[in-house]
Design a protein around this motif. Structure first.
Motif, short mmCIF file in Angstrom:
data_model
loop_
_atom_site.label_atom_id
_atom_site.label_comp_id
_atom_site.label_asym_id
_atom_site.label_seq_id
_atom_site.Cartn_x
_atom_site.Cartn_y
_atom_site.Cartn_z
N ASN A 170 -81.49 104.60 10.42
CA ASN A 170 -81.05 105.45 9.31
C ASN A 170 -79.71 106.12 9.60
O ASN A 170 -79.33 107.07 8.92
CB ASN A 170 -82.13 106.49 8.99
CG ASN A 170 -82.01 106.99 7.57
OD1 ASN A 170 -81.49 106.32 6.69
ND2 ASN A 170 -82.48 108.20 7.33
N ASN A 171 -78.99 105.64 10.61
CA ASN A 171 -77.70 106.24 10.97
C ASN A 171 -76.60 105.77 10.02
O ASN A 171 -76.63 104.64 9.54
CB ASN A 171 -77.31 105.86 12.39
CG ASN A 171 -78.24 106.45 13.42
OD1 ASN A 171 -78.89 107.46 13.19
ND2 ASN A 171 -78.33 105.80 14.57
N ASN A 172 -75.64 106.66 9.79
CA ASN A 172 -74.49 106.26 9.01
C ASN A 172 -73.66 105.25 9.82
O ASN A 172 -73.51 105.39 11.03
CB ASN A 172 -73.62 107.47 8.67
CG ASN A 172 -74.25 108.32 7.61
OD1 ASN A 172 -75.35 108.82 7.79
ND2 ASN A 172 -73.57 108.50 6.51
N GLU A 173 -73.14 104.27 9.12
CA GLU A 173 -72.27 103.28 9.73
C GLU A 173 -70.95 103.96 10.10
O GLU A 173 -70.44 104.78 9.35
CB GLU A 173 -72.03 102.17 8.70
CG GLU A 173 -71.10 101.08 9.11
CD GLU A 173 -70.82 100.11 7.97
OE1 GLU A 173 -70.94 98.92 8.22
OE2 GLU A 173 -70.47 100.57 6.86
N ASN A 174 -70.38 103.60 11.26
CA ASN A 174 -69.05 104.13 11.57
C ASN A 174 -68.00 103.07 11.21
O ASN A 174 -68.33 101.92 10.92
CB ASN A 174 -68.94 104.61 13.03
CG ASN A 174 -69.04 103.50 14.05
OD1 ASN A 174 -68.41 102.44 13.93
ND2 ASN A 174 -69.84 103.73 15.09
N ASP A 175 -66.75 103.48 11.22
CA ASP A 175 -65.67 102.57 10.80
C ASP A 175 -65.53 101.35 11.70
O ASP A 175 -65.17 100.27 11.23
CB ASP A 175 -64.33 103.33 10.73
CG ASP A 175 -64.10 103.99 9.38
OD1 ASP A 175 -64.84 103.68 8.43
OD2 ASP A 175 -63.17 104.81 9.28
N ALA A 176 -65.79 101.51 12.99
CA ALA A 176 -65.70 100.37 13.90
C ALA A 176 -66.78 99.34 13.57
O ALA A 176 -66.51 98.13 13.54
CB ALA A 176 -65.81 100.83 15.34
N GLU A 177 -67.99 99.82 13.31
CA GLU A 177 -69.08 98.91 12.93
C GLU A 177 -68.75 98.21 11.62
O GLU A 177 -68.94 97.00 11.47
CB GLU A 177 -70.39 99.68 12.79
CG GLU A 177 -70.92 100.22 14.09
CD GLU A 177 -72.02 101.25 13.92
OE1 GLU A 177 -72.86 101.35 14.83
OE2 GLU A 177 -72.04 101.98 12.89
N HIS A 178 -68.23 98.97 10.68
CA HIS A 178 -67.86 98.40 9.37
C HIS A 178 -66.78 97.34 9.54
O HIS A 178 -66.87 96.26 8.95
CB HIS A 178 -67.37 99.51 8.44
CG HIS A 178 -66.72 99.01 7.20
ND1 HIS A 178 -67.41 98.39 6.18
CD2 HIS A 178 -65.41 99.05 6.80
CE1 HIS A 178 -66.56 98.05 5.22
NE2 HIS A 178 -65.35 98.44 5.57
N SER A 179 -65.77 97.63 10.35
CA SER A 179 -64.66 96.68 10.53
C SER A 179 -65.15 95.37 11.15
O SER A 179 -64.75 94.29 10.72
CB SER A 179 -63.56 97.29 11.38
OG SER A 179 -62.95 98.35 10.68
N TRP A 180 -66.01 95.48 12.16
CA TRP A 180 -66.58 94.26 12.75
C TRP A 180 -67.41 93.50 11.72
O TRP A 180 -67.24 92.29 11.56
CB TRP A 180 -67.47 94.62 13.96
CG TRP A 180 -68.37 93.47 14.31
CD1 TRP A 180 -68.02 92.35 15.01
CD2 TRP A 180 -69.72 93.30 13.92
NE1 TRP A 180 -69.10 91.49 15.09
CE2 TRP A 180 -70.16 92.05 14.43
CE3 TRP A 180 -70.64 94.07 13.20
CZ2 TRP A 180 -71.45 91.56 14.24
CZ3 TRP A 180 -71.93 93.60 13.00
CH2 TRP A 180 -72.32 92.35 13.52
N HIS A 181 -68.25 94.21 11.00
CA HIS A 181 -69.16 93.55 10.06
C HIS A 181 -68.39 92.88 8.92
O HIS A 181 -68.69 91.75 8.52
CB HIS A 181 -70.16 94.58 9.52
CG HIS A 181 -71.43 93.98 9.04
ND1 HIS A 181 -72.28 94.62 8.17
CD2 HIS A 181 -72.03 92.78 9.30
CE1 HIS A 181 -73.33 93.86 7.92
NE2 HIS A 181 -73.20 92.73 8.60
N ILE A 182 -67.37 93.54 8.42
CA ILE A 182 -66.60 92.99 7.31
C ILE A 182 -65.80 91.77 7.77
O ILE A 182 -65.60 90.82 7.00
CB ILE A 182 -65.71 94.08 6.67
CG1 ILE A 182 -65.27 93.66 5.27
CG2 ILE A 182 -64.51 94.40 7.50
CD1 ILE A 182 -66.36 93.73 4.27
N CYS A 183 -65.36 91.75 9.02
CA CYS A 183 -64.69 90.56 9.56
C CYS A 183 -65.66 89.39 9.63
O CYS A 183 -65.29 88.24 9.35
CB CYS A 183 -64.08 90.84 10.93
SG CYS A 183 -62.61 91.87 10.85
N MET A 184 -66.90 89.67 9.98
CA MET A 184 -67.92 88.61 9.99
C MET A 184 -68.20 88.13 8.57
O MET A 184 -68.41 86.93 8.34
CB MET A 184 -69.20 89.10 10.66
CG MET A 184 -69.08 89.28 12.16
SD MET A 184 -68.57 87.76 13.03
CE MET A 184 -69.87 86.62 12.58
#
Length: 196
Positions: free
Chosen positions: A36-50
């Motif tokens: 239930n943690n908020n996503e951080n920008d680094a996680e978002h950047s990795w995920h969006i690249c995938m």
């Protein structure tokens, strides 16, 4: 270290890389699926690249996938200083571009000129949404948090009582690069609102 100190550009670029580690502490409204943690920008950047890597085969316009991924890697770096602006916050969106341009300048001052120019070029291309690459990148940047919200029973949509029409409007750019992905997003949104 004496030999390294002679290479000013290398020192600046390493210091820049250390600074952007702060993305790991810049949080977004969207929650991760595993907790239930908020996503951080680094996680978002990795995920969006995938997302770009995996979903580029559904893109219906000509793109350079390397450029798309490069844009997605840098598009939220400025949030280290500007913070994340919630996509549905109509008040803070008004001056978002100004705040983010100032943050881009501040961040790029830390890097070598070559790195600074590269980051600015990619960031402005993403923000201006005028090239095929930036249109696809922006569409994915909207789809990814929507998938997370859907998986999380509405996530930030539910928390902030976001209207279906506002979510539709946010996803509209995806239609310019991939009708298949846009239709997937629309079906996901409709399913969420029918079930809630």
């Amino acid at each position: 270290m004496n030999n390294l100190s002679r290479n000013k550009n290398l020192i600046l670029d390493i210091e820049f890389l250390i600074e952007i580690d702060k993305m790991k502490n810049t949080y977004r409204m969207t929650h991760n699926t595993s907790n239930n943690n908020n996503e951080n920008d680094a996680e978002h950047s990795w995920h969006i690249c995938m997302y770009a890597l995996v979903l580029s085969k559904y893109c219906e316009i000509e793109i350079d996938i390397s450029n798309v991924i490069n844009m997605l890697l840098v598009h939220d770096l400025i949030e280290i200083y500007a913070g994340d602006t919630f996509a549905y916050d109509k008040q803070n969106i008004k001056d978002q571009r100004i705040r983010e341009e100032e943050a881009c300048e501040k961040l790029c001052e830390l890097a070598s000129l070559e790195t600074s120019n590269m980051i600015k070029k990619l960031w402005y291309e993403f923000e201006d949404k005028e090239t095929n690459d930036s249109i696809f990148a922006n569409g994915l940047d909207r789809l990814q948090p929507m998938v997370l919200n859907y998986i999380n029973n509405g996530g930030s949509w539910a928390e902030h009582n976001i209207e279906k029409e506002d979510i539709y409007k946010r996803l509209e750019i995806l239609k310019k690069s991939s009708v298949k992905l846009w239709e997937y997003g629309i079906n996901m949104i409709n399913d969420y609102f029918e079930r809630r």
